[in-house]
Design a protein around this motif. Structure first.
Motif, PDB file in Angstrom:
ATOM      1  N   UNK A 101       0.833  -1.203   0.000  1.00 29.70           N
ATOM      2  CA  UNK A 101       0.000   0.000   0.000  1.00 29.70           C
ATOM      3  C   UNK A 101       0.872   1.259   0.000  1.00 29.70           C
ATOM      4  N   UNK A 102       0.817   2.081  -1.056  1.00 30.52           N
ATOM      5  CA  UNK A 102       1.629   3.297  -1.096  1.00 30.52           C
ATOM      6  C   UNK A 102       1.160   4.357  -0.093  1.00 30.52           C
ATOM      7  N   UNK A 103      -0.022   4.146   0.487  1.00 30.16           N
ATOM      8  CA  UNK A 103      -0.559   5.094   1.462  1.00 30.16           C
ATOM      9  C   UNK A 103      -0.530   4.542   2.885  1.00 30.16           C
ATOM     10  N   UNK A 104       0.317   3.547   3.117  1.00 26.25           N
ATOM     11  CA  UNK A 104       0.465   2.970   4.460  1.00 26.25           C
ATOM     12  C   UNK A 104       0.762   4.078   5.472  1.00 26.25           C
ATOM     13  N   UNK A 105       0.099   3.974   6.619  1.00 27.90           N
ATOM     14  CA  UNK A 105       0.325   4.929   7.707  1.00 27.90           C
ATOM     15  C   UNK A 105       0.800   4.153   8.924  1.00 27.90           C
ATOM     16  N   UNK A 106       1.874   4.619   9.511  1.00 27.48           N
ATOM     17  CA  UNK A 106       2.396   4.016  10.737  1.00 27.48           C
ATOM     18  C   UNK A 106       2.722   5.139  11.693  1.00 27.48           C
ATOM     19  N   UNK A 107       2.104   5.082  12.859  1.00 28.18           N
ATOM     20  CA  UNK A 107       2.297   6.101  13.896  1.00 28.18           C
ATOM     21  C   UNK A 107       2.144   7.517  13.350  1.00 28.18           C
ATOM     22  N   UNK A 108       1.095   7.703  12.567  1.00 30.08           N
ATOM     23  CA  UNK A 108       0.750   9.035  12.079  1.00 30.08           C
ATOM     24  C   UNK A 108       1.591   9.541  10.920  1.00 30.08           C
ATOM     25  N   UNK A 109       2.366   8.670  10.288  1.00 28.51           N
ATOM     26  CA  UNK A 109       3.206   9.121   9.182  1.00 28.51           C
ATOM     27  C   UNK A 109       2.979   8.235   7.961  1.00 28.51           C
ATOM     28  N   UNK A 110       2.591   8.862   6.861  1.00 23.57           N
ATOM     29  CA  UNK A 110       2.442   8.122   5.612  1.00 23.57           C
ATOM     30  C   UNK A 110       3.826   7.806   5.056  1.00 23.57           C
ATOM     31  N   UNK A 111       3.871   6.890   4.112  1.00 21.27           N
ATOM     32  CA  UNK A 111       5.138   6.576   3.445  1.00 21.27           C
ATOM     33  C   UNK A 111       5.698   7.806   2.727  1.00 21.27           C
ATOM     34  N   UNK A 112       4.808   8.602   2.137  1.00 16.09           N
ATOM     35  CA  UNK A 112       5.252   9.794   1.419  1.00 16.09           C
ATOM     36  C   UNK A 112       5.869  10.813   2.379  1.00 16.09           C
ATOM     37  N   UNK A 113       5.253  11.023   3.523  1.00 17.37           N
ATOM     38  CA  UNK A 113       5.847  11.899   4.538  1.00 17.37           C
ATOM     39  C   UNK A 113       7.194  11.356   4.992  1.00 17.37           C
ATOM     40  N   UNK A 114       7.257  10.053   5.202  1.00 18.63           N
ATOM     41  CA  UNK A 114       8.497   9.420   5.638  1.00 18.63           C
ATOM     42  C   UNK A 114       9.586   9.627   4.582  1.00 18.63           C
ATOM     43  N   UNK A 115       9.241   9.458   3.310  1.00 17.29           N
ATOM     44  CA  UNK A 115      10.218   9.623   2.231  1.00 17.29           C
ATOM     45  C   UNK A 115      10.773  11.048   2.202  1.00 17.29           C
ATOM     46  N   UNK A 116       9.898  12.028   2.298  1.00 14.04           N
ATOM     47  CA  UNK A 116      10.337  13.428   2.262  1.00 14.04           C
ATOM     48  C   UNK A 116      11.198  13.737   3.482  1.00 14.04           C
ATOM     49  N   UNK A 117      10.810  13.198   4.623  1.00 17.02           N
ATOM     50  CA  UNK A 117      11.593  13.403   5.842  1.00 17.02           C
ATOM     51  C   UNK A 117      12.982  12.783   5.714  1.00 17.02           C
ATOM     52  N   UNK A 118      13.049  11.558   5.206  1.00 22.48           N
ATOM     53  CA  UNK A 118      14.339  10.883   5.041  1.00 22.48           C
ATOM     54  C   UNK A 118      15.211  11.632   4.034  1.00 22.48           C
ATOM     55  N   UNK A 119      14.613  12.032   2.912  1.00 23.07           N
ATOM     56  CA  UNK A 119      15.377  12.768   1.901  1.00 23.07           C
ATOM     57  C   UNK A 119      15.911  14.084   2.462  1.00 23.07           C
ATOM     58  N   UNK A 120      15.061  14.806   3.151  1.00 22.78           N
ATOM     59  CA  UNK A 120      15.469  16.092   3.717  1.00 22.78           C
ATOM     60  C   UNK A 120      16.487  15.940   4.824  1.00 22.78           C
ATOM     61  N   UNK A 121      16.244  15.014   5.739  1.00 22.06           N
ATOM     62  CA  UNK A 121      17.149  14.821   6.868  1.00 22.06           C
ATOM     63  C   UNK A 121      18.510  14.280   6.408  1.00 22.06           C
ATOM     64  N   UNK A 122      18.498  13.388   5.439  1.00 23.49           N
ATOM     65  CA  UNK A 122      19.756  12.842   4.919  1.00 23.49           C
ATOM     66  C   UNK A 122      20.627  13.944   4.314  1.00 23.49           C
TER      67      UNK A 122
END
Length: 127
Positions: free
Chosen positions: A42-63
Motif C-alpha cells: 500500500x503506497x498510502x500505508x500509515x504508521x504512527x501518524x506518518x504516511x510513506x510519502x511523509x516518511x520519504x520526504x523526511x528521510x530525503x530532507x534529513x539525509x
C-alpha cells in the motif's frame, strides 16, 4: 524509583517493527520499494501518524541536512508513481507532504507534489 515515560510519548519503533515497504523508504532503496509496491504494498500505508510519502520526504530532507549533500527525490517519485496520495497527512491535523517539503526547502519534491496534485480530482467532485 523508576518513572515511566510521559503520557503520549512514543519512541521511534525498532526497525524490525516496520513493514518491508517502510524499511525500503527509510533506506531509500528505490528498487526494492518499486518491487514491493508493484507486488501490492500500500503506497498510502500509515504508521504512527506518518504516511510513506511523509516518511520519504523526511528521510530525503534529513539525509541531505546530515550529510551536507544534495536533496534527492527518487523515493518520493516512486511513491507518487505507485499512487501515494500527496493530500494525506497521516494523522488528523498532521503535517502534509507539501508542508514538510517546504520545511526542508525540498524544491524537487515540491515541484513533483504540485504537479501530481494538479492532476488529482478535487475531493469535493467525488460526491
Amino acid at each position: 524509583m523508576t518513572t515511566s515515560a510521559a503520557p503520549g510519548y512514543s519512541a521511534e519503533p525498532p526497525e524490525d517493527e516496520w513493514s518491508p515497504v517502510r524499511q525500503a523508504v527509510e533506506l531509500q532503496d528505490v528498487e526494492l520499494l518499486a518491487r514491493l509496491l508493484d507486488d501490492g504494498a500500500d503506497p498510502n500505508e500509515i504508521y504512527r501518524g506518518m504516511t510513506l510519502l511523509l516518511h520519504a520526504i523526511d528521510v530525503e530532507g534529513d539525509s541531505a541536512l546530515q550529510s551536507g549533500g544534495p536533496l534527492t527525490v527518487a523515493t518520493t517519485a516512486v511513491l507518487l508513481a505507485y499512487g501515494a496520495d500527496p493530500r494525506l497527512s497521516g494523522a488528523p491535523g498532521g503535517q502534509t507532504p507539501l508542508a514538510l517539503a517546504e520545511r526542508y526547502h525540498h524544491d524537487l519534491a515540491l515541484r513533483l507534489l504540485r504537479r501530481h496534485m494538479s492532476n488529482l480530482p478535487d475531493v469535493h467532485d467525488a460526491g
